[in-house]
Design an enzyme around this catalytic site. Structure first.
Site, PDB file in Angstrom:
ATOM      1  N   ASN A 209      48.829   8.177  11.776  1.00 23.54           N
ATOM      2  CA  ASN A 209      48.210   9.429  11.324  1.00 23.54           C
ATOM      3  C   ASN A 209      46.756   9.168  10.944  1.00 23.54           C
ATOM      4  O   ASN A 209      46.275   8.043  11.049  1.00 23.54           O
ATOM      5  CB  ASN A 209      49.013  10.034  10.162  1.00 23.54           C
ATOM      6  CG  ASN A 209      49.147   9.039   9.029  1.00 23.54           C
ATOM      7  OD1 ASN A 209      48.152   8.578   8.479  1.00 23.54           O
ATOM      8  ND2 ASN A 209      50.382   8.676   8.689  1.00 23.54           N
ATOM      9  N   ASP A 278      56.725   9.821   8.694  1.00 22.72           N
ATOM     10  CA  ASP A 278      58.045  10.399   8.416  1.00 22.72           C
ATOM     11  C   ASP A 278      59.044  10.067   9.519  1.00 22.72           C
ATOM     12  O   ASP A 278      60.248  10.141   9.309  1.00 22.72           O
ATOM     13  CB  ASP A 278      57.922  11.922   8.278  1.00 22.72           C
ATOM     14  CG  ASP A 278      57.190  12.300   6.993  1.00 22.72           C
ATOM     15  OD1 ASP A 278      57.400  11.616   5.983  1.00 22.72           O
ATOM     16  OD2 ASP A 278      56.416  13.287   7.018  1.00 22.72           O
ATOM     17  N   PHE A 322      51.673  12.048  -3.757  1.00 23.60           N
ATOM     18  CA  PHE A 322      50.641  12.890  -3.174  1.00 23.60           C
ATOM     19  C   PHE A 322      51.312  13.929  -2.286  1.00 23.60           C
ATOM     20  O   PHE A 322      52.370  13.682  -1.716  1.00 23.60           O
ATOM     21  CB  PHE A 322      49.661  12.051  -2.343  1.00 23.60           C
ATOM     22  CG  PHE A 322      48.538  11.502  -3.178  1.00 23.60           C
ATOM     23  CD1 PHE A 322      48.781  10.508  -4.113  1.00 23.60           C
ATOM     24  CD2 PHE A 322      47.246  11.995  -3.044  1.00 23.60           C
ATOM     25  CE1 PHE A 322      47.756  10.007  -4.902  1.00 23.60           C
ATOM     26  CE2 PHE A 322      46.214  11.504  -3.822  1.00 23.60           C
ATOM     27  CZ  PHE A 322      46.474  10.511  -4.753  1.00 23.60           C
ATOM     28  N   LYS A 336      58.110  19.225  -4.247  1.00 21.90           N
ATOM     29  CA  LYS A 336      58.118  17.781  -3.966  1.00 21.90           C
ATOM     30  C   LYS A 336      58.282  16.981  -5.262  1.00 21.90           C
ATOM     31  O   LYS A 336      58.982  15.979  -5.300  1.00 21.90           O
ATOM     32  CB  LYS A 336      56.791  17.390  -3.302  1.00 21.90           C
ATOM     33  CG  LYS A 336      56.980  16.787  -1.929  1.00 21.90           C
ATOM     34  CD  LYS A 336      55.687  16.669  -1.167  1.00 21.90           C
ATOM     35  CE  LYS A 336      55.751  17.493   0.117  1.00 21.90           C
ATOM     36  NZ  LYS A 336      54.565  17.400   0.928  1.00 21.90           N
ATOM     37  N   LYS A 340      61.547  14.614  -5.571  1.00 17.96           N
ATOM     38  CA  LYS A 340      61.344  13.159  -5.578  1.00 17.96           C
ATOM     39  C   LYS A 340      61.291  12.592  -7.001  1.00 17.96           C
ATOM     40  O   LYS A 340      60.924  11.439  -7.194  1.00 17.96           O
ATOM     41  CB  LYS A 340      60.068  12.809  -4.806  1.00 17.96           C
ATOM     42  CG  LYS A 340      60.075  13.348  -3.357  1.00 17.96           C
ATOM     43  CD  LYS A 340      58.978  12.744  -2.492  1.00 17.96           C
ATOM     44  CE  LYS A 340      58.946  13.406  -1.121  1.00 17.96           C
ATOM     45  NZ  LYS A 340      58.154  12.684  -0.119  1.00 17.96           N
TER      46      LYS A 340
HETATM   47  N1  CTP Z   1      56.222   9.380   1.178  1.00 18.26           N
HETATM   48  C1  CTP Z   1      56.978   8.239   1.100  1.00 18.26           C
HETATM   49  N2  CTP Z   1      57.779   7.853   2.140  1.00 18.26           N
HETATM   50  C2  CTP Z   1      57.842   8.589   3.258  1.00 18.26           C
HETATM   51  C3  CTP Z   1      57.076   9.783   3.369  1.00 18.26           C
HETATM   52  C4  CTP Z   1      56.272  10.147   2.301  1.00 18.26           C
HETATM   53  O1  CTP Z   1      56.920   7.535   0.084  1.00 18.26           O
HETATM   54  N3  CTP Z   1      58.624   8.187   4.261  1.00 18.26           N
HETATM   55  C5  CTP Z   1      55.397   9.765   0.031  1.00 18.26           C
HETATM   56  C6  CTP Z   1      53.905   9.759   0.291  1.00 18.26           C
HETATM   57  O2  CTP Z   1      53.347   8.504  -0.018  1.00 18.26           O
HETATM   58  C7  CTP Z   1      53.384  10.847  -0.629  1.00 18.26           C
HETATM   59  C8  CTP Z   1      54.553  11.799  -0.751  1.00 18.26           C
HETATM   60  O3  CTP Z   1      55.709  11.090  -0.290  1.00 18.26           O
HETATM   61  O4  CTP Z   1      53.129  10.350  -1.932  1.00 18.26           O
HETATM   62  C9  CTP Z   1      54.430  13.084   0.008  1.00 18.26           C
HETATM   63  O5  CTP Z   1      54.325  12.884   1.357  1.00 18.26           O
HETATM   64  P1  CTP Z   1      54.364  14.115   2.371  1.00 18.26           P
HETATM   65  O6  CTP Z   1      54.405  13.561   3.746  1.00 18.26           O
HETATM   66  O7  CTP Z   1      53.295  15.079   2.029  1.00 18.26           O
HETATM   67  O8  CTP Z   1      55.723  14.800   1.974  1.00 18.26           O
HETATM   68  P2  CTP Z   1      57.108  14.834   2.632  1.00 18.26           P
HETATM   69  O9  CTP Z   1      58.105  14.450   1.626  1.00 18.26           O
HETATM   70  O10 CTP Z   1      57.114  14.033   3.885  1.00 18.26           O
HETATM   71  O11 CTP Z   1      57.323  16.370   2.898  1.00 18.26           O
HETATM   72  P3  CTP Z   1      56.837  17.303   4.094  1.00 18.26           P
HETATM   73  O12 CTP Z   1      56.534  16.423   5.266  1.00 18.26           O
HETATM   74  O13 CTP Z   1      57.986  18.185   4.265  1.00 18.26           O
HETATM   75  O14 CTP Z   1      55.616  18.007   3.560  1.00 18.26           O
END
Ligand code: CTP
Length: 402
Positions: A209, A278, A322, A336, A340
């Protein structure tokens, strides 16, 4: 604040060296133990005797003058310093510091010290605006050095513009602020994750990304400047790790997961600024996949949500996440935080100009578990990092976590 603090004032060559005399006088009057280190060029503008009389300490100008045989002067002074303040910081000295050149007492000492370093760049406006100087300043900021920007106005060289050294009063304030900040997270263990992850498809291709890591690195640097023991778990970035921060390099989300969970029980604060993938390919090809004219579908599977796992096994840690959102910021961020089990969430709208992944600025809102909410306008990632750490510390105090 400055009483009994050991402050090294580095003076490099520039007409503003005369203002450094007022700075040394003010710091000494405020109770600091001031040691002045001058470059040879600085001695052409002001004599060492001026500084010796104001600081009532010997002035260092030469790495190889060793008055006390039981000590090595540049290391001993570097170790004793609570703060190093370089004013004026000339273009030449900034370039040396940005590249680790240690060819005089001042540059050698800065390389050796673990104390916070403040720089007051001072030069002709055209020199200041030159891309090489700007690049060096950026590098130095990445190393964790604080910059007190020059003011604009009449310059000694006759030009009008930016380049005039910050006034001694402003530099004393910067010194006080840095020493004050250093006391607030002293000894706490802070884990910061930063950057993107890469999820390999085959030996030459991967999913990733736009994350640059700038926000996470700024947070790690800021926590270190406040006296925390900081470990940065970082995906691949083009940034330099700030000195004084421990680093663990990872590539995939799985590697980040393993590094973070190993450290988790030993830390007080976790800031998850990384943009973790993700999804990852179900299958990674061992050999490069050859192209052909047909379309190609890559099946993806979900990665482990690291933050969610940390939330589930949380004991006393302050957990900060974040949220990068493109709509409905507040609702998604609060959701979130709940999902979490976070203590704080830093949310930004990635569609707004001046916010998001690769830029030098960000626009964030910070939400806390106990219902507080602050919104910030567009700010540099260094300033945002400072607000996030303020919010973490304030929350830590309210909740008894820190
Ligand atoms: N994060 C994580 N592990 C993952 C994905 C995300 O620890 N596999 C953490 C990121 O470091 C960040 C937070 O989760 O602090 C939010 O990430 P984000 O991608 O915005 O949220 P998601 O939970 O993936 O939700 P969505 O994609 O539905 O917005």
């Amino acid at each position: 604040m400055l009483s009994n603090k050991t402050i090294v004032v580095g003076v490099s060559g520039g007409i503003a060296a005369f203002k450094a005399a007022a700075l040394v006088s003010k710091l000494t009057q405020a109770g600091a133990n001031v040691h002045v280190v001058m470059t040879e060029a600085a001695t052409k503008f002001v004599t060492p005797l001026t500084f010796q009389a104001l600081a009532r300490n010997p002035v260092y100008t030469d790495t190889f003058t060793e008055p006390d045989p039981t000590k090595i002067a540049h290391i001993d002074t570097a170790d004793q310093a609570d703060l190093v303040l370089i004013a004026p910081a000339s273009a030449n000295s900034l370039a040396k510091l940005a590249h680790g050149i240690a060819d005089n007492m001042l540059t050698t000492l800065v390389l050796a010290t673990q104390a916070p370093v403040i720089l007051a760049p001072t030069m002709n406006v055209n020199m200041y605006e030159h891309p090489s100087v700007q690049k060096n300043l950026k590098t130095l900021e990445e190393y964790g050095y604080r910059l007190v920007e020059p003011g604009a106005g009449f310059l000694a060289c006759g030009w009008i513009g930016k380049g005039r050294m910050a006034e001694p009063e402003e530099l004393v304030e910067a010194a006080e602020a840095t020493l004050a900040e250093k006391t607030s997270l002293v000894g706490k263990r802070v884990l910061v994750t930063a950057g993107p992850t890469r999820e390999p498809i085959d030996p030459v291709r991967y999913f990733t990304n736009y994350s640059s890591g700038k926000m996470g690195y700024a947070l790690a640097r800021e926590a270190m400047l406040r006296g925390a023991n900081v470990t940065l778990v970082t995906g691949p970035t083009a940034l330099s790790v700030p000195p004084g921060v421990d680093v663990i390099d990872v590539v995939t989300s799985q590697e980040m997961y393993e590094a973070v969970t190993t450290l988790y029980e030993h830390v007080d604060v976790v800031v998850k600024a990384a943009a973790v993938a993700d999804y990852r390919p179900v299958k990674t090809y061992e050999q490069k996949r050859k192209k052909n004219q047909e379309s190609w579908s890559v099946e993806l599977e979900a990665t482990t949500d690291i933050l969610q796992m940390l939330g589930r096994t949380k004991q006393k840690q302050v957990l900060v996440g974040f949220a990068a959102e493109s709509e409905d910021l507040k609702r998604y961020a609060l959701d979130k935080m709940e999902r979490k089990s976070l203590d704080l969430i830093v949310a930004n709208d990635i569609t707004a100009a001046g916010a998001g992944f690769d830029g030098d600025t960000n626009i964030v809102s910070i939400f806390t578990r106990d219902g507080r909410h602050e919104e910030h306008s567009e700010k540099s990632k260094t300033e945002v990092a400072s607000h996030v750490l303020d919010a973490i510390e304030a929350y830590g105090k309210r909740s008894g976590h820190l």
